[in-house]
Design a protein around this motif. Structure first.
Motif, mmCIF file in Angstrom:
data_model
loop_
_atom_site.group_PDB
_atom_site.id
_atom_site.type_symbol
_atom_site.label_atom_id
_atom_site.label_comp_id
_atom_site.label_asym_id
_atom_site.label_seq_id
_atom_site.Cartn_x
_atom_site.Cartn_y
_atom_site.Cartn_z
ATOM 1 N N VAL A 233 0.875 -1.161 0.000
ATOM 2 C CA VAL A 233 0.000 0.000 0.000
ATOM 3 C C VAL A 233 0.914 1.212 0.000
ATOM 4 N N PHE A 234 0.684 2.151 -0.902
ATOM 5 C CA PHE A 234 1.553 3.319 -1.009
ATOM 6 C C PHE A 234 0.735 4.604 -0.914
ATOM 7 N N ALA A 235 1.433 5.690 -0.639
ATOM 8 C CA ALA A 235 0.844 7.017 -0.657
ATOM 9 C C ALA A 235 1.745 7.933 -1.470
ATOM 10 N N VAL A 236 1.138 8.846 -2.214
ATOM 11 C CA VAL A 236 1.911 9.824 -2.975
ATOM 12 C C VAL A 236 1.154 11.148 -2.960
ATOM 13 N N THR A 237 1.873 12.216 -2.721
ATOM 14 C CA THR A 237 1.243 13.531 -2.745
ATOM 15 C C THR A 237 1.060 13.981 -4.189
ATOM 16 N N THR A 238 0.210 14.973 -4.384
ATOM 17 C CA THR A 238 0.010 15.494 -5.746
ATOM 18 C C THR A 238 1.245 16.232 -6.240
ATOM 19 N N ALA A 239 2.182 16.515 -5.322
ATOM 20 C CA ALA A 239 3.461 17.090 -5.722
ATOM 21 C C ALA A 239 4.476 16.012 -6.090
ATOM 22 N N GLY A 240 4.130 14.724 -5.828
ATOM 23 C CA GLY A 240 4.979 13.630 -6.268
ATOM 24 C C GLY A 240 5.849 12.997 -5.204
ATOM 25 N N LYS A 241 5.604 13.293 -3.927
ATOM 26 C CA LYS A 241 6.385 12.658 -2.861
ATOM 27 C C LYS A 241 5.703 11.366 -2.448
ATOM 28 N N GLU A 242 6.395 10.238 -2.597
ATOM 29 C CA GLU A 242 5.807 8.921 -2.361
ATOM 30 C C GLU A 242 6.450 8.234 -1.166
ATOM 31 N N HIS A 243 5.647 7.446 -0.443
ATOM 32 C CA HIS A 243 6.221 6.560 0.559
ATOM 33 C C HIS A 243 5.372 5.289 0.651
ATOM 34 N N ILE A 244 6.001 4.196 1.067
ATOM 35 C CA ILE A 244 5.309 2.930 1.247
ATOM 36 C C ILE A 244 4.657 2.933 2.621
ATOM 37 N N VAL A 245 3.336 2.774 2.632
ATOM 38 C CA VAL A 245 2.580 2.751 3.878
ATOM 39 C C VAL A 245 2.682 1.384 4.538
ATOM 40 N N TYR A 246 2.599 0.323 3.701
ATOM 41 C CA TYR A 246 2.630 -1.032 4.249
ATOM 42 C C TYR A 246 3.120 -2.008 3.184
ATOM 43 N N SER A 247 3.923 -2.978 3.594
ATOM 44 C CA SER A 247 4.380 -4.068 2.725
ATOM 45 C C SER A 247 3.759 -5.376 3.197
ATOM 46 N N PHE A 248 3.140 -6.119 2.271
ATOM 47 C CA PHE A 248 2.493 -7.387 2.613
ATOM 48 C C PHE A 248 3.527 -8.499 2.818
ATOM 49 N N LEU A 249 3.096 -9.537 3.574
ATOM 50 C CA LEU A 249 4.028 -10.568 4.029
ATOM 51 C C LEU A 249 3.493 -11.980 3.795
#
Length: 388
Positions: A233-249
């Protein structure tokens, strides 16, 4: 991790059993056994898709616009490359656009959205560069290609769009500067910008689903990538800054999410196509801070396996479909409460019923309407209705 192009990745989209749910279709039983629907649910096949020039093999969910339903088929039509169709609640269907003429788009896997009375969507192929488009279409059938993708700016979008602040946002399955897919923004004038290029590895790869807006930030899923390569699950701002919210296992909490997210009071609900305790997928939620919780684990036989679509939130419950499992092993329509109580509303696959429902249903006037990829009178898919 090697790059996986659209032709190979489409296995997960196009055939039950291509995923990792561990459930394969079997021969239909004889003896006139009725479809397994919840008593009183009044399940019905509204329409069976035919052969050209009708569409065939609908993969995406329907949308409701002014009392009618609109959707896409990834095949069929005059050129065999897909359609947009309109259908009434009484089952009268008509094709309002057929894809594949010239530099038009082709093979729309994603659903539609409506803005200002106009339909907007994507095609996974076609366009000037052959790797997909963003299009607009009036309900009267006037179509316009807004943007044609190229590999550098993303390729093969297989999900729909959302609108925010005069722009449309979506994902491409492949392409981008690193070749693992993108999140993009595009205006109605055709100005496109890549917000994020997925990089594989701990970053996500293969975003099948689209994005949703949660307090001005875009959230979505990737089918692979993350710390265990089981999706993110990822998040990205409309300015383009992305980070991974959760990695599945994998077996712990599910793997390979292809459906999108549904926001319920800050909790993002979704499905994984496989993994979890029985290997047949799960319903989960993730908070925006990255805390994950299993709502329900599928077992692959009676309750279904391989859920692909984005969940419908209706009347305090979550509704979705599985691409396999159920009484006939051709998929189910299910409901699950936020507390994890699961019920099968319908098992697909008996007689001229539909089979392999990839998309979750939509609600209109108290009924649920949806599609199956195959089955029906011509084995080209159906539109169904059910009273939950």
């Amino acid at each position: 991790m090697p790059k996986r192009r659209f032709a190979a990745a489409a296995c997960m989209l196009l055939a039950a059993g291509c995923g990792s749910s561990g459930v394969s279709p079997v021969s239909l039983p004889n003896g006139g056994i009725p479809p397994a629907s919840t008593p009183g649910s009044k399940y019905a096949v509204s329409y069976s898709f035919g052969s050209s020039p009708d569409g065939s093999n609908p993969h995406a969910p329907l949308i409701a616009v002014k009392g009618k339903l609109y959707g896409t088929t990834q095949a069929g039509g005059q050129y065999g490359l897909g359609t947009v169709f309109e259908i009434t609640t009484s089952g009268t269907e008509k094709v309002i656009h057929t894809f594949g003429n010239g530099s038009d788009g082709a093979q729309p896997y994603g659903g539609l959205m409506v803005s200002g009375g106009v339909l907007y969507g994507t095609t996974s192929q076609g366009g000037k560069n052959g790797v997909g488009t963003v299009f607009s279409l009036t309900t009267a059938g006037k179509e316009k290609i807004i943007y044609s993708f190229d590999t550098t700016h993303g390729s093969n979008p297989v999900a729909g769009l959302i609108a925010n602040g005069g722009k449309f946002y979506g994902t491409t399955l492949n392409g981008g500067s690193k070749g693992y897919g993108t999140v993009f923004a595009v205006t109605t004038a055709g100005q496109e910008r890549v917000l994020h290029d997925f990089a594989g590895g701990k970053d996500g790869t293969l975003p099948y689903a689209g994005v949703i807006d949660v307090k001005g930030e875009l959230y979505g899923t990737t089918e692979q990538g993350g710390s265990a390569n089981d999706g993110t699950v990822f998040a990205v701002t409309t300015a383009g800054k992305e980070h991974i919210v959760y990695s599945f296992l994998d077996h712990y909490d599910g793997e390979f999410p292809q459906g999108g997210l549904s926001d319920v009071n800050g909790k993002l609900y979704g499905t994984t196509t496989s993994g979890a305790s029985a290997g047949a997928g799960a319903v989960y939620y993730v908070t925006t801070s990255g805390s994950e919780h299993e709502v329900y684990d599928f077992h692959g036989a009676g309750d279904g396996g391989g859920p692909y679509g984005t969940l419908l939130v209706y009347n305090g419950e979550l509704y979705g479909t599985t691409g396999s499992g159920g009484l006939y092993q051709y998929g189910t329509l299910y409901a699950v409460t936020f507390a994890g109580k699961h019920s099968v509303l319908h098992s697909f696959g008996h007689g001229s019923d539909g089979t392999i429902p990839y998309a979750s249903p939509v609600e209109l006037n108290g009924k649920l309407y949806g599609t199956t990829y195959m089955g029906g009178a011509n084995n080209n898919g159906i539109v169904y209705s059910i009273s939950p």
